[in-house]
Design a protein around this motif. Structure first.
Motif, mmCIF file in Angstrom:
data_model
loop_
_atom_site.group_PDB
_atom_site.id
_atom_site.type_symbol
_atom_site.label_atom_id
_atom_site.label_comp_id
_atom_site.label_asym_id
_atom_site.label_seq_id
_atom_site.Cartn_x
_atom_site.Cartn_y
_atom_site.Cartn_z
ATOM 1 N N UNK A 58 0.835 -1.213 0.000
ATOM 2 C CA UNK A 58 0.000 0.000 0.000
ATOM 3 C C UNK A 58 0.871 1.267 0.000
ATOM 4 N N UNK A 63 -1.349 4.229 -1.606
ATOM 5 C CA UNK A 63 -2.646 4.176 -0.937
ATOM 6 C C UNK A 63 -2.491 4.620 0.509
ATOM 7 N N UNK A 90 -1.840 7.526 -8.890
ATOM 8 C CA UNK A 90 -2.420 6.177 -8.886
ATOM 9 C C UNK A 90 -3.189 5.931 -10.183
ATOM 10 N N UNK A 91 -3.953 6.944 -10.566
ATOM 11 C CA UNK A 91 -4.795 6.811 -11.763
ATOM 12 C C UNK A 91 -3.954 6.650 -13.027
ATOM 13 N N UNK A 96 -4.072 -1.678 -9.594
ATOM 14 C CA UNK A 96 -4.173 -2.551 -8.406
ATOM 15 C C UNK A 96 -5.006 -3.790 -8.712
ATOM 16 N N UNK A 98 -6.508 -6.846 -6.159
ATOM 17 C CA UNK A 98 -6.581 -7.293 -4.768
ATOM 18 C C UNK A 98 -7.039 -8.743 -4.699
ATOM 19 N N UNK A 99 -6.928 -9.288 -3.465
ATOM 20 C CA UNK A 99 -7.375 -10.663 -3.254
ATOM 21 C C UNK A 99 -8.872 -10.761 -3.589
ATOM 22 N N UNK A 102 -13.237 -6.687 -5.997
ATOM 23 C CA UNK A 102 -13.664 -5.291 -5.855
ATOM 24 C C UNK A 102 -14.217 -4.687 -7.144
ATOM 25 N N UNK A 164 -9.038 -4.251 -15.599
ATOM 26 C CA UNK A 164 -9.304 -2.885 -15.104
ATOM 27 C C UNK A 164 -7.993 -2.232 -14.646
ATOM 28 N N UNK A 176 -2.156 -7.680 -4.600
ATOM 29 C CA UNK A 176 -2.146 -8.135 -3.204
ATOM 30 C C UNK A 176 -2.864 -9.483 -3.116
#
Lengths: 231, 411
Positions: A58, A63, A90-91, A96, A98-99, A102, A164, A176
């Motif tokens: 992060x 983040x 970030x954009x 990212x 994630x597990x 999302x 994405x 992650x």
């Protein structure tokens, strides 16, 4: 879209970064870590539960902000007090995975992939749709583009999440535990996609994982214990 | 479509039932506000119109606001008056026709002289008290609606016989008199006049129809026992809102007390202002309550969408963008509710406008509704402001979500 960089400039660099949380009883998540993420490398971060792997990711992904130390993006210090600037970086530069996938459950796979592009606003609607479709096709999801996340399997959702993450052609993908919720076949697919990304597009991937077998397939393996890096 | 709007619409659509409840709350608030405002302003305007139509805009009487300065006061520093007694007769307006001619020269409107007298009207052994007003039929039409309010007869009929009289229809009914009957009119001094009923008046206001009678000026002067006197001027002006200023000018010119319709009804007009204040307070409260519904919906959505907020922020959405998503959701509910509320308000006004009410004091009447874009704009503005505030609070909270905390919790 792709930013040409001098070979010697790391994409992300941490300099003596420490992250502490808690007001009364303080807990140090990351202790005095310095590391660099170079262009085109696949880095795996492993370590026991609670060792600070995700916290480190992060920090690398902007983040979170360090309690002390410095984060540099493409050689430039990232301002800790400007959420807007970190959001912009970030954009534009980071993706990212994630597990948990999302994905926005009310939007189709295609629309989910278009989200970062629409937020950046540098492409036409047609160009965004074409790119999103191309990404989904490259991940074997062309037949599922108009399905909602609830209509997809776990592996398919995670691949949509990867699509994405790639939408704005980021320099670094931060993953992650991307295979944490997947069966072995789906895990293999996801890892293959990340590996291919590094090999074919020369982007960087930083992946946090428990799985040492997966970590072994990275270019560089970093271990973290009690918030410290162990070589 | 704009991304923020797209996400906001999707969120609102995904909670359709809740959204509809909130939207109906705003719509009801706006609808009832519009209806209340239309009803209140309608009744106020109707009341003022009746007031203005029923009475002269300005009444100049033979009184003075301050007693005229006496010659003795100019000669002696201290003058004591003693043994004063109330005048038995009214002083009357001096040179009334000269004053009328003077007022006619500048006044935009009309002036009519009148004589007021109290009397008892007797017919077929039935007595009833009445206010007898002596008028000039030629001038009266220009200052009152009397000609239009006459039943069975006209103002000119007052010239038909020597002592002609017009009676309020309820007054005539009370004593059993009809047009053509001869009645006795007894003045306060005991003088008895025999008069012929030539017309009946129906104003629609019970008080007037039960007690009012009209004669020629000279008949009223005989009843008052003061030949040649004119004790009031009834004035109608073109601009009714300027009546107060014109009354002041007339009073300054003639010295006689001139009371505008606003001054005569100051208490009532103040009461109307207070009533308006109460109305707008109630309307504001209705819309405030409706905004709680919006707050509830947006709070629920932000709570349910915490993960989405976290991922949007991790993707690179700024706090401002996240805040505007939820603020927009509240505004969508507010705008849709306002539009629906306008339709509802209009329908309620239409429905109420068809209801007929009967009052013992007035003719049967419909609820007076007033349609004004201001009512719609005001209700919409308050509803949208309330929705924006109701949405801003949870939106601010949503924007401050730390993505790491949510992502950690979800993993």
């Amino acid at each position: 879209m792709t930013i040409q960089l001098p070979v010697t400039t790391p994409l992300i660099e941490l300099r003596h970064v420490t992250k502490t949380i808690g007001d009364g009883v303080e807990t140090t998540l990351v202790r005095d870590i310095s590391m660099k993420i170079e262009p085109g490398e696949f880095v795996a971060i492993t370590g026991p539960s609670g060792s600070g792997k995700s916290s480190l990711l992060y920090l690398l992904g902007l983040l979170d902000v360090p309690t002390s130390g410095q984060v540099l993006m493409q050689g430039r210090p990232v301002p800790a007090d400007s959420e807007t600037e970190r959001a912009r970086l970030r954009l534009k530069l980071l993706g990212f995975v994630f597990q948990f996938h999302f994905l926005l459950v009310e939007f189709s796979a295609l629309t989910n992939v278009m989200l970062p592009m629409r937020a950046l606003g540098e492409r036409s609607e047609r160009a965004m749709k074409d790119r999103a479709m191309k990404l989904l096709t490259s991940l074997g999801l062309e037949a599922h583009a108009h399905k909602l996340p609830g209509q997809l399997s776990g592996g398919q959702r995670q691949r949509v999440a990867i699509a994405r993450a790639l939408a704005n052609e980021p320099q670094v993908i931060l993953a992650d535990e991307p295979t944490g919720n997947l069966d072995s076949a789906s895990s293999e697919q996801v890892l293959a996609v990340l590996r291919q990304l590094v090999d074919e597009t020369k982007r960087s991937v930083v992946m946090v994982t428990h799985d040492l077998a997966l970590a072994a397939r990275a270019d560089r393996h970093v271990r973290i214990v009690d918030g410290r890096l162990i070589d | 479509m704009n991304l923020v709007l797209d996400i906001a619409l999707t969120h609102v659509r995904s909670r359709l039932r809740q959204t509809l409840v909130g939207l109906m709350g705003v719509a009801m608030g706006v609808g009832f506000s519009v209806m209340m405002a239309g009803l209140m302003e309608g009744s106020q305007r109707d009341f003022v119109t009746q007031l203005v139509d029923a009475l002269p805009h300005i009444t100049m009487s033979d009184e003075r606001r301050e007693p005229p300065r006496q010659p003795a006061e100019d000669h002696y520093q201290v003058v004591a008056f003693s043994g004063l007694s109330t005048m038995a007769t009214r002083p009357g307006i001096k040179n009334p026709y000269a004053i009328i001619a003077s007022l006619d020269s500048w006044l935009e409107g009309a002036v009519a002289p009148s004589v007021q007298a109290r009397a008892v009207i007797r017919y077929a052994s039935r007595d009833t008290a009445a206010n007898v007003t002596g008028i000039d039929p030629k001038r009266e039409a220009a200052v009152s609606k009397l000609p239009e309010q006459l039943r069975q007869g006209t103002l000119k009929d007052l010239y038909r016989s020597s002592n002609a009289i017009i009676l309020g229809d309820r007054l005539a009914e009370k004593i059993g008199a009809r047009v053509g009957n001869t009645i006795a009119v007894v003045s306060s001094t005991g003088r008895v006049l025999t008069c012929t009923v030539v017309a009946l008046l129906h104003s629609g206001i019970s008080q007037t129809d039960e007690t009012q009678a009209f004669t020629l000026i000279k008949t009223a002067q005989i009843l008052a026992g003061q030949t040649g006197i004119v004790n009031a001027m009834r004035i109608r002006v073109a601009d009714i809102m300027a009546a107060r200023d014109i009354a002041g000018r007339i009073e300054a010119q003639t010295g006689y007390k001139s009371v505008s319709w606003q001054e005569a009804n100051e208490d009532l007009l103040s009461a109307l202002e207070i009533r308006n204040f109460i109305m707008y307070t109630v309307v504001g409260a209705i819309l405030l309550v409706a905004s709680f519904g919006t707050y509830n919906i947006i709070s629920t959505i932000t709570h349910e969408k915490t993960r989405d907020i976290a991922i949007l922020k991790s993707l690179g959405f700024t706090e401002g963008t996240v805040r505007s998503i939820f603020l927009l959701e509240a505004l969508i509910i507010g705008i849709a509710g306002t539009l629906l509320g306008w339709v509802l308000g209009f329908a309620l006004c239409q429905a109420l406008g068809t209801l007929e009410f009967k009052s013992p004091f007035m003719d049967a009447t419909r609820l007076p509704m007033y349609y004004s874009p201001v009512h719609y704009a005001l209700a919409g503005l308050v509803a949208l402001t309330a929705s924006a505030i109701a949405g801003y609070l949870p939106a601010r909270k949503a924007a401050s979500v730390h993505p790491v905390e949510i992502i950690r919790g979800a993993s």
